[in-house]
Design an enzyme around this catalytic site. Structure first.
Site, PDB file in Angstrom:
ATOM      1  N   LYS A  73      -0.930  -2.593   1.131  1.00  0.00           N
ATOM      2  CA  LYS A  73      -0.835  -1.629   0.356  1.00  0.00           C
ATOM      3  C   LYS A  73      -0.035  -2.248  -0.938  1.00  0.00           C
ATOM      4  CE  LYS A  73       0.111   3.311   0.614  1.00  0.00           C
ATOM      5  NZ  LYS A  73      -0.186   4.382   1.490  1.00  0.00           N
TER       6      LYS A  73
HETATM    7  C1  R5P Z   1       4.598   5.401   1.376  1.00  0.00           C
HETATM    8  O1  R5P Z   1       5.637   5.404   1.333  1.00  0.00           O
HETATM    9  C2  R5P Z   1       3.927   6.036   1.880  1.00  0.00           C
HETATM   10  O2  R5P Z   1       2.862   5.074   2.846  1.00  0.00           O
HETATM   11  C3  R5P Z   1       2.853   6.989   1.292  1.00  0.00           C
HETATM   12  O3  R5P Z   1       3.436   8.037   2.267  1.00  0.00           O
HETATM   13  C4  R5P Z   1       1.782   6.769   0.989  1.00  0.00           C
HETATM   14  O4  R5P Z   1       1.832   5.382   0.285  1.00  0.00           O
HETATM   15  C5  R5P Z   1       1.194   7.645  -0.041  1.00  0.00           C
HETATM   16  O5  R5P Z   1      -0.196   7.907  -0.654  1.00  0.00           O
HETATM   17  P1  R5P Z   1      -0.149   8.605  -2.421  1.00  0.00           P
HETATM   18  O6  R5P Z   1       0.937   7.357  -3.487  1.00  0.00           O
HETATM   19  O7  R5P Z   1      -1.301   7.657  -2.137  1.00  0.00           O
HETATM   20  O8  R5P Z   1      -0.085   9.681  -2.121  1.00  0.00           O
END
Ligand code: R5P
Length: 306
Positions: A203
């Site tokens: 990711k």
């Molecule tokens: C990364 O630090 C964690 O997995 C987050 O909770 C996640 O990446 C956040 O997703 P988004 O940036 O789409 O809110």
């Protein structure tokens, strides 16, 4: 009595049909074991090798994030629209009905808060507990260039090793410190290191310039985070570009659950990821579903008032 007389004659070994031998077409995954492939195929749709993951693990370091104050109320209804749910074991056990058939990508590193240095993580879940909650993948943060880079890479290696023993794939999450640029050079470095050390998918963030090189240089599937809440068209455009430039999907959080109409937004994101819909058409879908939802909600409120 068992019918043994003519059993042999009735058997059909299809001598003219060669044994089934199909390739597993998810990027970089053909040489994996059956259990790994099976779990990955639950996360990435075998029809297009893409995924819409819903990330709701923010609380592991930032507490009750806006939109996640009550995961049982706001997130559980979104789960049917996601291909997979990225979540902590605490939120999973307390707030998501176990009847769900959606695969869980289990947040498996932690140990810091927004009040301290973010890269100071450790492994935060035993592999036995991941098996116990039927995790389809483990997620671990890796801070390339961060203060605790070495420690976070160590966490990745340990998680990959323990996941491999049980056939559970690992998603590495590239955490980017505030002092680091989220450009193709950095993201290419970070994602490649994660894949080389055994992450089964990674990711990362989308970058405007040269994301295609980041995706091409990573030998396993990339999914992108949404990042901070953007106007809907911008979030859909980011997802569209990432997919067009080689991402295998999104692992989106705030741009879905902080929307006025999260159910409509996740369906619009799906239209982009699985339907190659343009951002503009997906936005039209968002608005249409949003107004349908408002009608539905008004009806429900009327019913409750009666
Ligand atoms: C990364 O630090 C964690 O997995 C987050 O909770 C996640 O990446 C956040 O997703 P988004 O940036 O789409 O809110």
């Amino acid at each position: 009595m068992a019918d043994t007389d003519d059993l042999l004659e009735r058997k059909n070994f299809y001598l003219d049909v060669p044994p089934a031998c199909s390739a597993f077409t998810l990027k970089g995954s053909n040489a994996l074991d059956w259990g790994m492939k099976n779990r990955l195929a639950r996360i990435f749709s075998p029809a297009d090798n893409r995924t819409v993951m819903l990330a709701v693990d923010h609380g592991y370091f930032q507490g009750p994030t806006t939109g996640l104050e009550r995961i049982d109320v706001t997130i559980a209804p979104l789960v049917p629209f996601a291909d997979a749910l990225m979540i902590t074991r605490g939120a999973l056990r307390s707030s998501i009905p176990p009847e769900t058939s959606k695969p869980v990508v289990l947040r498996s590193s932690g140990g810091q808060s927004i009040l301290k240095e973010l890269s100071n993580e450790r492994i935060a879940v035993d592999i036995e507990d991941a098996v116990r909650v039927n995790a389809s993948a483990l997620a671990v943060q890796v801070y390339i260039g961060g203060m605790h880079e070495h420690q976070s890479i160590g966490n990745l290696v340990e998680i990959v090793n323990s996941g491999n023993r049980h056939g559970i794939p690992t998603m590495a999450v590239t955490g980017v410190g505030k002092e680091l640029a989220r450009d193709a050079k950095y993201l290419g470095l970070a994602t490649r290191i994660c894949a080389e050390l055994g992450a089964h998918f990674v990711k990362t963030y989308y970058c405007e310039k040269n994301f295609a090189a980041v995706a091409a240089g990573c030998p396993v599937p990339l999914v992108i985070a949404g990042g901070k809440k953007l106007p809907e068209l911008d979030a859909l455009t980011m997802a569209y570009r990432a997919i067009s430039e080689g991402a295998a999907g999104v692992d989106m959080g705030r741009n879905i659950f902080q929307c006025d109409a999260p159910k409509a937004m996740i369906q619009a994101v799906r239209a982009v990821v699985h339907g190659d819909e343009t951002p503009e058409k997906a936005l039209d879908l968002y608005h249409a579903l949003k107004s349908d939802g408002e009608v539905e909600e008004a009806c429900q409120q009327k019913t409750q008032l009666r």
